[in-house]
Design a protein around this motif. Structure first.
Motif, short mmCIF file in Angstrom:
data_model
loop_
_atom_site.label_atom_id
_atom_site.label_comp_id
_atom_site.label_asym_id
_atom_site.label_seq_id
_atom_site.Cartn_x
_atom_site.Cartn_y
_atom_site.Cartn_z
N GLY A 27 0.79 -1.22 0.00
CA GLY A 27 0.00 0.00 0.00
C GLY A 27 0.82 1.27 0.00
N ARG A 28 2.14 1.16 0.17
CA ARG A 28 2.99 2.35 0.21
C ARG A 28 3.98 2.39 -0.95
NH1 ARG A 28 3.09 4.29 5.54
NH2 ARG A 28 4.04 6.15 4.65
N PHE A 29 4.33 1.20 -1.50
CA PHE A 29 5.34 1.11 -2.55
C PHE A 29 4.87 0.17 -3.65
CE2 PHE A 29 7.67 2.37 1.17
CZ PHE A 29 8.74 3.13 0.72
N GLU A 30 5.43 0.37 -4.82
CA GLU A 30 5.34 -0.66 -5.84
C GLU A 30 6.21 -1.84 -5.39
OE1 GLU A 30 3.53 -0.72 -8.43
OE2 GLU A 30 2.98 1.35 -8.90
N PRO A 31 5.91 -3.07 -5.87
CA PRO A 31 6.77 -4.19 -5.50
C PRO A 31 8.22 -3.92 -5.89
CG PRO A 31 4.76 -4.98 -6.54
CD PRO A 31 4.76 -3.49 -6.70
N VAL A 32 9.14 -4.24 -4.99
CA VAL A 32 10.56 -4.05 -5.26
C VAL A 32 10.98 -4.97 -6.40
CG1 VAL A 32 12.89 -4.34 -4.34
CG2 VAL A 32 11.12 -3.28 -2.94
N GLU A 33 11.75 -4.40 -7.34
CA GLU A 33 12.19 -5.17 -8.50
C GLU A 33 13.72 -5.34 -8.49
OE1 GLU A 33 10.50 -6.65 -10.84
OE2 GLU A 33 8.48 -5.92 -10.36
N CYS A 34 14.17 -6.56 -8.80
CA CYS A 34 15.59 -6.83 -9.01
C CYS A 34 15.80 -7.04 -10.51
CB CYS A 34 16.03 -8.08 -8.26
SG CYS A 34 16.13 -7.87 -6.49
N VAL A 35 16.65 -6.23 -11.10
CA VAL A 35 16.95 -6.35 -12.52
C VAL A 35 18.46 -6.45 -12.66
CG1 VAL A 35 16.67 -5.34 -14.80
CG2 VAL A 35 14.94 -4.92 -13.04
N GLY A 36 18.96 -7.66 -12.76
CA GLY A 36 20.40 -7.85 -12.86
C GLY A 36 21.10 -7.36 -11.60
#
Length: 292
Positions: A53-62
Motif C-alpha cells: 500500500g505504500r510502494f510498488e513491488p521491489v524489482e531486481c533487474v540484474g
C-alpha cells in the motif's frame, strides 16, 4: 524534480563492522530510486518490509534494485530493505525521505577493496583535485582584481566604501528551507550617464532543521543561450549551518556583460550548492530595470 526536491546520485561504501550504521536510501513519491551493485541480486530474497500500500513491488533487474513509493513518505517514516546478492550476502538499508533531495541512483560497494570500489574512490579523488586546482587558479587571479576587492567590501557590509547605489530589493524562499534577500546595485563613472558595473548582494539564511548549505559555484549566464559571463564573487563564509545560520554573498560584474554577443535583455545569476551541485538560488537581472 519531485515537489521541489532535487534528484541526486550518491556512492555508498559499506562496512563489515558489526556496529556500523545501516545506510539510508532517500525516496520520493512516484519516482524510481535505483540501487546499483557490483553483483547480481537474488530476486526471491530481496524484500522491503511493510511495503504493501505504500510502494510498488521491489524489482531486481540484474545488478540493480528498483524502489518506487506510490506517494511521498515523511522523513520520520522508515522501512527496512534487505537486498540479498547472488552469493548470499544480505545488505540492509533504511528507506526513508528528506525534504531537500531524493536519491535517483545509489551506487553500493559492499567490499571497499574491489576494483569497482577502488576505481570509484580514484575518480572522486580526481574530481576533488580538479575542483581544488580550479579554486586555486581562481584565487590566484582574484589577487589583482578590482571587482573582487569591491565584492569583498560588499560581502562584509561596507557598502559606503564602494561606488554602488541600491536599485531594488527582493525576498525569496527556496524549497530547501533557505530565506534569501537579494539586493541589486549599480555604479557609474563620474562622466557617464549609464552604470558601468552591477553588483548583487545575497543575504542567505538557512532555515533547514538538519541540512547545511555550502556554496560551490556561481554562474552568470545569458537568458536563453546560457552563455556564461565573467564575474567576481566573495562570501562571508563557505557554508551555512542548519537552524537559521546566515551569511552574505556578493557578486560584481561589468555592465558590458549585457552587450556581449547576443545582447540579452536579462542575465541570470545562479548559485549552486557544494557536493550535490544543486541550484540554491537564482536571480534575474533586467538591463532596463538597471538603467542600461
Amino acid at each position: 524534480m519531485a515537489r521541489g526536491r532535487e534528484p541526486i546520485s550518491r556512492t555508498v561504501y559499506l562496512s563489515d563492522e558489526p556496529k556500523a550504521e545501516v545506510p539510508s536510501v532517500y525516496v520520493a513519491g512516484e519516482m524510481v530510486t535505483v540501487l546499483r551493485f557490483e553483483k547480481p541480486c537474488d530476486r526471491e530474497r530481496t524484500k522491503l518490509l511493510g511495503w504493501e500500500g505504500r510502494f510498488e513491488p521491489v524489482e531486481c533487474v540484474g545488478k540493480k534494485v528498483l524502489v518506487e513509493p506510490l506517494k511521498d513518505i515523511k522523513p520520520e517514516d522508515s522501512f527496512l530493505l534487505v537486498v540479498t546478492l547472488a552469493d548470499g550476502k544480505e545488505l540492509p538499508f533504511t528507506v526513508t525521505a528528506r525534504n531537500e533531495q531524493f536519491d535517483h541512483q545509489v551506487n553500493v560497494f559492499p567490499d571497499n577493496e574491489t576494483k569497482g570500489a577502488l576505481q570509484s574512490r580514484l575518480e572522486y579523488s580526481q574530481y576533488k583535485e580538479r575542483i581544488l586546482k580550479e579554486q586555486n587558479e581562481r584565487y590566484r587571479k582574484e589577487e589583482t582584481s578590482i571587482d573582487h576587492a569591491l565584492a569583498a567590501l560588499l560581502a562584509k557590509g561596507a557598502l559606503k566604501m564602494t561606488p554602488f547605489r541600491q536599485q531594488y530589493v527582493s525576498l525569496v524562499k527556496n524549497p530547501r528551507g533557505a530565506e534569501i534577500l537579494v539586493t541589486v546595485l549599480t555604479s557609474k563613472k563620474p562622466d557617464s550617464k549609464k552604470p558601468d558595473k552591477v553588483a548583487v548582494i545575497i543575504n542567505l539564511k538557512n532555515n533547514s532543521p538538519s541540512e547545511s548549505s555550502s556554496l560551490m559555484e556561481a554562474r552568470l549566464v545569458a537568458e536563453g543561450s546560457g552563455e556564461q559571463r565573467p564575474l567576481a564573487l566573495r562570501a562571508t563564509q563557505e557554508s551555512w549551518g542548519p537552524g537559521g545560520e546566515s551569511g552574505q554573498i556578493a557578486v560584481v560584474f561589468n555592465a558590458g556583460a549585457f552587450d556581449l554577443n547576443d545582447s540579452p535583455d536579462r542575465l541570470v545569476l545562479e548559485l549552486f550548492r557544494q557536493g550535490s551541485g544543486i541550484r540554491e538560488a537564482w536571480v534575474f537581472l533586467d538591463r532596463h530595470m538597471l538603467g542600461l
